[in-house]
Structures are given as C-alpha cells and as structure tokens.
Design a protein around this motif. Structure first.
Motif, short mmCIF file in Angstrom:
data_model
loop_
_atom_site.label_atom_id
_atom_site.label_comp_id
_atom_site.label_asym_id
_atom_site.label_seq_id
_atom_site.Cartn_x
_atom_site.Cartn_y
_atom_site.Cartn_z
N HIS A 31 -2.90 56.29 57.09
CA HIS A 31 -2.71 55.17 57.46
C HIS A 31 -3.96 54.56 58.23
N THR A 32 -4.24 53.38 58.53
CA THR A 32 -5.24 52.96 59.44
C THR A 32 -5.28 53.64 60.58
N GLU A 33 -4.19 53.77 61.34
CA GLU A 33 -3.93 54.35 62.58
C GLU A 33 -3.79 55.85 62.73
N GLY A 34 -3.74 56.56 61.43
CA GLY A 34 -3.55 57.75 61.46
C GLY A 34 -2.82 58.50 60.09
N TRP A 35 -2.08 59.53 60.41
CA TRP A 35 -1.60 60.12 59.20
C TRP A 35 -0.02 60.36 59.30
N GLU A 36 0.58 60.38 57.71
CA GLU A 36 2.01 60.63 57.69
C GLU A 36 2.35 61.66 56.89
N LEU A 37 2.99 62.55 57.36
CA LEU A 37 3.44 63.74 56.67
C LEU A 37 4.83 63.70 56.35
N THR A 38 5.40 63.67 54.85
CA THR A 38 6.76 63.76 54.85
C THR A 38 7.30 64.84 53.73
N GLY A 39 8.35 65.21 54.09
CA GLY A 39 8.80 66.19 53.36
C GLY A 39 10.46 66.49 52.95
N SER A 40 10.66 67.02 51.76
CA SER A 40 12.11 67.14 51.74
C SER A 40 12.24 68.96 51.41
N VAL A 41 12.97 69.32 51.96
CA VAL A 41 13.18 70.84 52.15
C VAL A 41 14.39 71.25 51.69
N VAL A 42 14.56 72.43 50.98
CA VAL A 42 15.92 72.78 50.42
C VAL A 42 15.58 74.46 50.74
N VAL A 43 16.43 74.82 51.74
CA VAL A 43 16.14 76.44 52.08
C VAL A 43 17.60 77.12 52.26
N VAL A 44 17.62 78.27 52.13
CA VAL A 44 18.77 79.09 52.23
C VAL A 44 18.39 80.28 53.73
N LEU A 45 19.25 79.64 54.90
CA LEU A 45 19.06 80.46 55.91
C LEU A 45 20.46 81.22 56.30
N GLU A 46 20.41 82.40 56.41
CA GLU A 46 21.57 83.31 56.43
C GLU A 46 22.65 83.11 55.46
N GLY A 47 22.07 82.98 54.18
CA GLY A 47 23.07 82.65 53.28
C GLY A 47 23.58 81.46 53.18
N GLN A 48 23.21 80.41 53.91
CA GLN A 48 23.83 78.99 53.71
C GLN A 48 22.77 78.12 53.36
N PRO A 49 23.00 76.97 52.50
CA PRO A 49 22.11 75.97 52.01
C PRO A 49 21.82 75.08 53.15
N TYR A 50 20.74 74.61 53.20
CA TYR A 50 20.21 73.42 53.99
C TYR A 50 19.43 72.64 53.34
N PHE A 51 19.54 71.13 53.54
CA PHE A 51 18.55 70.13 52.90
C PHE A 51 17.79 69.55 54.19
N VAL A 52 16.59 69.38 54.43
CA VAL A 52 16.10 68.78 55.38
C VAL A 52 15.05 67.76 54.99
N ASP A 53 14.99 66.56 55.37
CA ASP A 53 14.24 65.56 55.33
C ASP A 53 13.39 65.19 56.55
N TYR A 54 12.22 64.96 56.68
CA TYR A 54 11.29 64.77 57.98
C TYR A 54 10.21 63.69 57.47
N THR A 55 9.85 63.06 58.49
CA THR A 55 8.72 62.16 58.50
C THR A 55 7.92 62.22 59.70
N LEU A 56 6.82 62.78 59.70
CA LEU A 56 6.08 62.96 61.04
C LEU A 56 4.84 61.97 61.04
N LEU A 57 4.58 61.15 62.30
CA LEU A 57 3.33 60.22 61.97
C LEU A 57 2.61 61.03 63.39
N THR A 58 1.10 60.91 62.97
CA THR A 58 0.20 61.07 63.95
C THR A 58 -0.65 60.06 64.22
N ASP A 59 -1.67 60.20 65.44
CA ASP A 59 -2.67 59.22 65.30
C ASP A 59 -3.93 59.57 64.76
N ALA A 60 -5.16 59.15 64.89
CA ALA A 60 -6.15 59.28 64.13
C ALA A 60 -6.62 60.95 64.41
#
Length: 195
Positions: A31-60
């Motif tokens: 972006h003009t003011e920094g960076w954007e990191l986005t992800g969609s994660v599918v993981v198995v933790l201790e035998g259980q399924p999880y879905f995680v969506d995230y958006t992370l914004l930083t400055d320059a």
C-alpha cells in the motif's frame, strides 16, 4: 480511487505444514502507507481441524499496526482484533494491553508469514543478530502474550530463529521479499506467483 492508489499484490503463495496436516494460501500486498499480509490457514492441532483467516497491516517500516484474526472450529468461531501505535502500545477492543508495550511485531502461531515482519524491519546484515519482543497470538485460543525472540542472519537467504531463551531454534530460508520458503520442522513453500 485511481489504480495507482490500489494495493499492489507482490506475491501469492501456498505453504504446506510439515509437522502436522495443514496448508496456507497467503498474499502480500504493498500500500502507499505500508504492507498488507493476508492468509487462510487450515491446520490440525491435537487431532482437531481449525480454519484461520487473518489480515495484518504494517506501516512502511514493517511495524504492525492492525491485526484481525478469525478462527473457526467445531467449538465455534473466535475473533481477535488488535491495533498498535507508533509507540508500540497495543489495544484490543479499546482496552490497552499494557503487557504488550514495546512490541513492534505480531507473531501469529499458525503461520510462517509473521517471521517476515522482523526480518524486513531489522534489515540485518549477514552475521548480525537482534533480539525482539513480539506480541504472540497463540493457537487455538487466540490468547496473546509477549514472546522474546532472536534473529541471526546466516546468509543472504537464511536466518536462525530462536525463541523462549533459545529453547526453540530453527533455520529459516526466505526469498527476496523475506517470505519463508523453508522453515523446518514447520512449513515449506510449495507454490508461488509474482516471483
């Protein structure tokens, strides 16, 4: 809005989780003011399924300013929204998290993408090392705590990562943008575009 002001996607990739079943689709945008990191994660933790969506914004300077996380599982949905200012003070829903003061970076436990933040922000030369304090978002409960870390640049594309006073160590390979290509025993990149 003109096209020159739109976010520019620099990289899209897929990571495969090696330590247990899972994968992530990730995008890095500038972006003009920094960076954007986005992800969609599918993981198995201790035998259980999880879905995680995230958006992370930083400055320059790659310091975290805003983090939104949604975690879905059989237990239901959990959400977390944190923001940080230039003095590295953190808030959750308007309440300051005093224990996180001084943390310039976020570390989201379910993705290798957040390693990019200190790698880019510190801009270490080969042979240099630096200690950092991160605001660590744990999985699966999305609790947040301070996690001391150390990064040492071993080569132009390799870093030694240590946390918890050296009780965890890994050698992490990255690309020219500081995005993980190989992070044993956790993650490896299996597909990429924009490189």
């Amino acid at each position: 809005m003109t096209s020159s002001l739109l976010p520019r996607r620099l990289r899209a990739l897929v990571w495969r989780r090696m330590i247990s079943p899972g994968s992530e689709y990730f995008e890095l945008r500038q972006h003009t003011e920094g960076w954007e990191l986005t992800g969609s994660v599918v993981v198995v933790l201790e035998g259980q399924p999880y879905f995680v969506d995230y958006t992370l914004l930083t400055d320059a300077a790659w310091e975290t300013r805003d983090v939104s996380v949604v975690r879905r599982s059989v237990e239901g949905e959990a959400r977390l929204h944190l923001r940080s200012d230039a003095e590295h003070r953190w808030w959750n829903e308007g309440t300051e998290l005093v224990e996180l003061r001084g943390c310039p970076d976020i570390d989201l436990a379910c993705t290798p993408s957040t390693n990019t933040l200190p790698i880019r922000r510190l801009a270490l030369e080969v042979g240099q090392s630096a200690h950092v304090r991160t605001a660590w978002i744990r999985m699966p409960d999305l609790s947040v705590e301070v996690l001391p870390q150390q990064y040492t640049r071993l080569s132009p594309t390799r870093y030694r990562y240590e946390s918890n006073g050296g009780s965890f160590k890994a050698e992490v390979d990255v690309d020219a943008l500081g995005l993980v290509t190989n992070y044993p025993p956790g993650w490896e990149r299996v597909a990429v575009s924009g490189e």
